[in-house]
Scaffold this motif. Structure first.
Motif, PDB file in Angstrom:
ATOM      1  N   ASP A  30       2.848  -2.883  -0.177  1.00  0.00           N
ATOM      2  CA  ASP A  30       1.769  -3.644   0.492  1.00  0.00           C
ATOM      3  C   ASP A  30       1.964  -3.646   2.004  1.00  0.00           C
ATOM      4  O   ASP A  30       1.007  -3.464   2.765  1.00  0.00           O
ATOM      5  CB  ASP A  30       1.727  -5.075  -0.029  1.00  0.00           C
ATOM      6  CG  ASP A  30       1.191  -5.177  -1.452  1.00  0.00           C
ATOM      7  OD1 ASP A  30       0.531  -4.221  -1.897  1.00  0.00           O
ATOM      8  OD2 ASP A  30       1.461  -6.205  -2.111  1.00  0.00           O
ATOM      9  N   ILE A  31       3.195  -3.875   2.443  1.00  0.00           N
ATOM     10  CA  ILE A  31       3.482  -3.907   3.884  1.00  0.00           C
ATOM     11  C   ILE A  31       3.259  -2.531   4.504  1.00  0.00           C
ATOM     12  O   ILE A  31       2.635  -2.387   5.556  1.00  0.00           O
ATOM     13  CB  ILE A  31       4.925  -4.392   4.138  1.00  0.00           C
ATOM     14  CG1 ILE A  31       5.107  -5.823   3.643  1.00  0.00           C
ATOM     15  CG2 ILE A  31       5.273  -4.278   5.618  1.00  0.00           C
ATOM     16  CD1 ILE A  31       6.548  -6.290   3.657  1.00  0.00           C
ATOM     17  N   LEU A  32       3.775  -1.515   3.829  1.00  0.00           N
ATOM     18  CA  LEU A  32       3.647  -0.144   4.333  1.00  0.00           C
ATOM     19  C   LEU A  32       2.183   0.276   4.411  1.00  0.00           C
ATOM     20  O   LEU A  32       1.766   0.932   5.374  1.00  0.00           O
ATOM     21  CB  LEU A  32       4.429   0.810   3.420  1.00  0.00           C
ATOM     22  CG  LEU A  32       4.484   2.284   3.827  1.00  0.00           C
ATOM     23  CD1 LEU A  32       5.165   2.435   5.191  1.00  0.00           C
ATOM     24  CD2 LEU A  32       5.242   3.095   2.765  1.00  0.00           C
ATOM     25  N   ALA A  33       1.390  -0.126   3.421  1.00  0.00           N
ATOM     26  CA  ALA A  33      -0.024   0.256   3.378  1.00  0.00           C
ATOM     27  C   ALA A  33      -0.815  -0.333   4.539  1.00  0.00           C
ATOM     28  O   ALA A  33      -1.881   0.204   4.905  1.00  0.00           O
ATOM     29  CB  ALA A  33      -0.640  -0.178   2.049  1.00  0.00           C
ATOM     30  N   GLN A  34      -0.337  -1.413   5.140  1.00  0.00           N
ATOM     31  CA  GLN A  34      -1.050  -2.074   6.236  1.00  0.00           C
ATOM     32  C   GLN A  34      -0.736  -1.471   7.604  1.00  0.00           C
ATOM     33  O   GLN A  34      -1.343  -1.859   8.609  1.00  0.00           O
ATOM     34  CB  GLN A  34      -0.710  -3.573   6.247  1.00  0.00           C
ATOM     35  CG  GLN A  34      -1.175  -4.318   5.006  1.00  0.00           C
ATOM     36  CD  GLN A  34      -2.669  -4.172   4.765  1.00  0.00           C
ATOM     37  OE1 GLN A  34      -3.464  -4.332   5.690  1.00  0.00           O
ATOM     38  NE2 GLN A  34      -3.045  -3.867   3.534  1.00  0.00           N
ATOM     39  N   THR A  35       0.189  -0.532   7.669  1.00  0.00           N
ATOM     40  CA  THR A  35       0.555   0.053   8.962  1.00  0.00           C
ATOM     41  C   THR A  35      -0.490   1.075   9.392  1.00  0.00           C
ATOM     42  O   THR A  35      -1.143   1.717   8.567  1.00  0.00           O
ATOM     43  CB  THR A  35       1.942   0.732   8.894  1.00  0.00           C
ATOM     44  OG1 THR A  35       1.887   1.830   7.969  1.00  0.00           O
ATOM     45  CG2 THR A  35       3.005  -0.259   8.444  1.00  0.00           C
ATOM     46  N   GLU A  36      -0.638   1.228  10.705  1.00  0.00           N
ATOM     47  CA  GLU A  36      -1.639   2.151  11.241  1.00  0.00           C
ATOM     48  C   GLU A  36      -1.335   3.600  10.861  1.00  0.00           C
ATOM     49  O   GLU A  36      -2.249   4.402  10.658  1.00  0.00           O
ATOM     50  CB  GLU A  36      -1.726   2.010  12.767  1.00  0.00           C
ATOM     51  CG  GLU A  36      -2.341   0.698  13.224  1.00  0.00           C
ATOM     52  CD  GLU A  36      -3.741   0.526  12.672  1.00  0.00           C
ATOM     53  OE1 GLU A  36      -4.521   1.490  12.664  1.00  0.00           O
ATOM     54  OE2 GLU A  36      -4.054  -0.603  12.225  1.00  0.00           O
ATOM     55  N   VAL A  37      -0.074   3.934  10.791  1.00  0.00           N
ATOM     56  CA  VAL A  37       0.309   5.314  10.427  1.00  0.00           C
ATOM     57  C   VAL A  37      -0.234   5.685   9.062  1.00  0.00           C
ATOM     58  O   VAL A  37      -0.804   6.774   8.862  1.00  0.00           O
ATOM     59  CB  VAL A  37       1.847   5.469  10.453  1.00  0.00           C
ATOM     60  CG1 VAL A  37       2.252   6.838   9.888  1.00  0.00           C
ATOM     61  CG2 VAL A  37       2.375   5.313  11.853  1.00  0.00           C
ATOM     62  N   ILE A  38      -0.118   4.784   8.113  1.00  0.00           N
ATOM     63  CA  ILE A  38      -0.584   5.049   6.761  1.00  0.00           C
ATOM     64  C   ILE A  38      -2.114   5.034   6.695  1.00  0.00           C
ATOM     65  O   ILE A  38      -2.735   5.874   6.037  1.00  0.00           O
ATOM     66  CB  ILE A  38       0.008   4.032   5.770  1.00  0.00           C
ATOM     67  CG1 ILE A  38       1.532   4.083   5.808  1.00  0.00           C
ATOM     68  CG2 ILE A  38      -0.501   4.284   4.372  1.00  0.00           C
ATOM     69  CD1 ILE A  38       2.135   5.440   5.539  1.00  0.00           C
ATOM     70  N   LYS A  39      -2.724   4.090   7.386  1.00  0.00           N
ATOM     71  CA  LYS A  39      -4.187   4.009   7.380  1.00  0.00           C
ATOM     72  C   LYS A  39      -4.808   5.295   7.950  1.00  0.00           C
ATOM     73  O   LYS A  39      -5.864   5.744   7.485  1.00  0.00           O
ATOM     74  CB  LYS A  39      -4.640   2.804   8.180  1.00  0.00           C
ATOM     75  CG  LYS A  39      -4.362   1.469   7.512  1.00  0.00           C
ATOM     76  CD  LYS A  39      -4.821   0.301   8.374  1.00  0.00           C
ATOM     77  CE  LYS A  39      -4.559  -1.032   7.708  1.00  0.00           C
ATOM     78  NZ  LYS A  39      -4.992  -2.178   8.554  1.00  0.00           N
ATOM     79  N   GLY A  95      -5.248   8.858  -8.575  1.00  0.00           N
ATOM     80  CA  GLY A  95      -6.650   9.169  -8.804  1.00  0.00           C
ATOM     81  C   GLY A  95      -7.560   8.715  -7.687  1.00  0.00           C
ATOM     82  O   GLY A  95      -8.788   8.820  -7.797  1.00  0.00           O
ATOM     83  N   GLU A  96      -6.966   8.224  -6.595  1.00  0.00           N
ATOM     84  CA  GLU A  96      -7.754   7.789  -5.441  1.00  0.00           C
ATOM     85  C   GLU A  96      -6.920   7.898  -4.183  1.00  0.00           C
ATOM     86  O   GLU A  96      -5.681   7.928  -4.242  1.00  0.00           O
ATOM     87  CB  GLU A  96      -8.230   6.349  -5.624  1.00  0.00           C
ATOM     88  CG  GLU A  96      -7.094   5.351  -5.773  1.00  0.00           C
ATOM     89  CD  GLU A  96      -7.585   3.921  -5.971  1.00  0.00           C
ATOM     90  OE1 GLU A  96      -8.813   3.708  -5.926  1.00  0.00           O
ATOM     91  OE2 GLU A  96      -6.742   3.030  -6.159  1.00  0.00           O
ATOM     92  N   LEU A  97      -7.610   7.983  -3.055  1.00  0.00           N
ATOM     93  CA  LEU A  97      -6.918   8.053  -1.770  1.00  0.00           C
ATOM     94  C   LEU A  97      -7.155   6.763  -1.011  1.00  0.00           C
ATOM     95  O   LEU A  97      -8.236   6.528  -0.462  1.00  0.00           O
ATOM     96  CB  LEU A  97      -7.419   9.253  -0.950  1.00  0.00           C
ATOM     97  CG  LEU A  97      -6.743   9.452   0.417  1.00  0.00           C
ATOM     98  CD1 LEU A  97      -5.243   9.612   0.258  1.00  0.00           C
ATOM     99  CD2 LEU A  97      -7.352  10.644   1.145  1.00  0.00           C
ATOM    100  N   THR A  98      -6.155   5.906  -0.996  1.00  0.00           N
ATOM    101  CA  THR A  98      -6.205   4.622  -0.307  1.00  0.00           C
ATOM    102  C   THR A  98      -4.874   4.419   0.405  1.00  0.00           C
ATOM    103  O   THR A  98      -3.885   5.102   0.089  1.00  0.00           O
ATOM    104  CB  THR A  98      -6.425   3.467  -1.299  1.00  0.00           C
ATOM    105  OG1 THR A  98      -5.272   3.373  -2.159  1.00  0.00           O
ATOM    106  CG2 THR A  98      -7.683   3.683  -2.135  1.00  0.00           C
ATOM    107  N   PRO A  99      -4.811   3.477   1.350  1.00  0.00           N
ATOM    108  CA  PRO A  99      -3.517   3.185   1.966  1.00  0.00           C
ATOM    109  C   PRO A  99      -2.455   2.816   0.930  1.00  0.00           C
ATOM    110  O   PRO A  99      -1.286   3.179   1.069  1.00  0.00           O
ATOM    111  CB  PRO A  99      -3.836   2.018   2.901  1.00  0.00           C
ATOM    112  CG  PRO A  99      -5.260   2.224   3.272  1.00  0.00           C
ATOM    113  CD  PRO A  99      -5.911   2.741   2.009  1.00  0.00           C
ATOM    114  N   GLN A 100      -2.865   2.090  -0.103  1.00  0.00           N
ATOM    115  CA  GLN A 100      -1.914   1.677  -1.134  1.00  0.00           C
ATOM    116  C   GLN A 100      -1.395   2.884  -1.915  1.00  0.00           C
ATOM    117  O   GLN A 100      -0.198   2.977  -2.213  1.00  0.00           O
ATOM    118  CB  GLN A 100      -2.583   0.694  -2.097  1.00  0.00           C
ATOM    119  CG  GLN A 100      -1.623  -0.001  -3.059  1.00  0.00           C
ATOM    120  CD  GLN A 100      -0.774  -1.054  -2.382  1.00  0.00           C
ATOM    121  OE1 GLN A 100      -1.111  -1.527  -1.299  1.00  0.00           O
ATOM    122  NE2 GLN A 100       0.336  -1.429  -2.998  1.00  0.00           N
TER     123      GLN A 100
END
Length: 238
Positions: free
Chosen positions: A225-234, A54-59
């Motif tokens: 959490d780790i994956l969400a912090q990567t630049e590719v995902i951001k 329901g939202e678009l976030t890195p997580q």
């Protein structure tokens, strides 16, 4: 089969999952903290992430990437690749000395000895496997004639470890309808092997119990959490 023997199978299944499946699953999950492990569609992944949470976030993007792999293709592939270790580790007491036959057992329903090719699920063979299985069974039948063993056509069976009747693929149906081999699917297979109609349910519960021990939810959240912090995902979030 005695109650003690049935419990021994359940314990072997638990041990097999603890020692083979879970370590592979953990290893394959941890490596997904690296975005290079994914073939990322920059249009579809954000959509799936928003649809999922329901939202678009890195997580949310990290979860959209992780969940299908960790809960789908990764564990399915691992289980399939380790099928032979399941047979040798869990069903080893039924191992056959006949080439091309995985296990032999006395059918609890008709009392006859069965020569069985064990397969994982109702969609796990291809067209070429049909002829291979047929040739193995034909050799087993010829060997029976040579050694004066009363091997009848319906003593040659395909045991499918999970699934329900009606789910079998066209390739399994070919073995049954064209070559006249019996298919023992899911509950029917385990009933005939153990003589216990509830064993299939107990087996599924035993596997679920081991999964709880693995504490996979905590690990999945940490990797997300780790994956969400990567630049590719951001960058996918904008």
């Amino acid at each position: 089969m005695t109650e003690q023997e049935k419990q021994a199978i359940l314990e072997k299944v638990k041990t097999w999952f603890r020692e083979v499946i879970i370590p592979n699953h953990i290893k394959n999950t941890l490596k997904l903290a690296n975005p290079s492990e994914f073939d990322i569609n920059p249009f579809l992944v954000p959509y799936i992430a928003a649809f999922l949470t329901g939202e678009l976030t890195p997580q949310s993007v990290a979860k959209a990437l992780l969940y299908p792999r960790v809960l789908g293709s990764s564990i399915t592939t691992s289980f399939g690749q380790n099928m032979q270790t399941f047979i040798s580790g869990v069903l080893n007491s039924y191992g056959s000395l006949v080439q091309g036959i995985d296990i032999e057992f006395t059918d609890a329903l008709d009392g006859r000895k069965k020569y069985c090719q064990a397969k994982l699920g109702p969609n796990t063979i291809n067209k070429d496997d049909v002829e291979t299985i047929h040739n193995h069974f034909r050799q087993a039948k010829n060997l029976g004639k040579t050694n004066n063993l009363p091997v009848q056509q319906h003593d040659l069976v395909v045991g499918i470890l999970y699934g329900e009747p009606g789910q079998e693929s066209s390739h399994y149906k070919s073995l049954r309808d064209k070559h006249d081999y019996s298919l023992y699917i899911g509950q029917d297979f385990w009933y005939r092997l153990t003589g216990d109609p509830s064993f299939y349910s107990e087996l599924k519960k035993a596997i679920a119990d081991v999964a709880v021990e693995a504490k996979g939810a905590d690990m999945l959240n940490e990797v997300a959490d780790i994956l969400a912090q990567t630049e590719v995902i951001k960058r996918l979030v904008g």
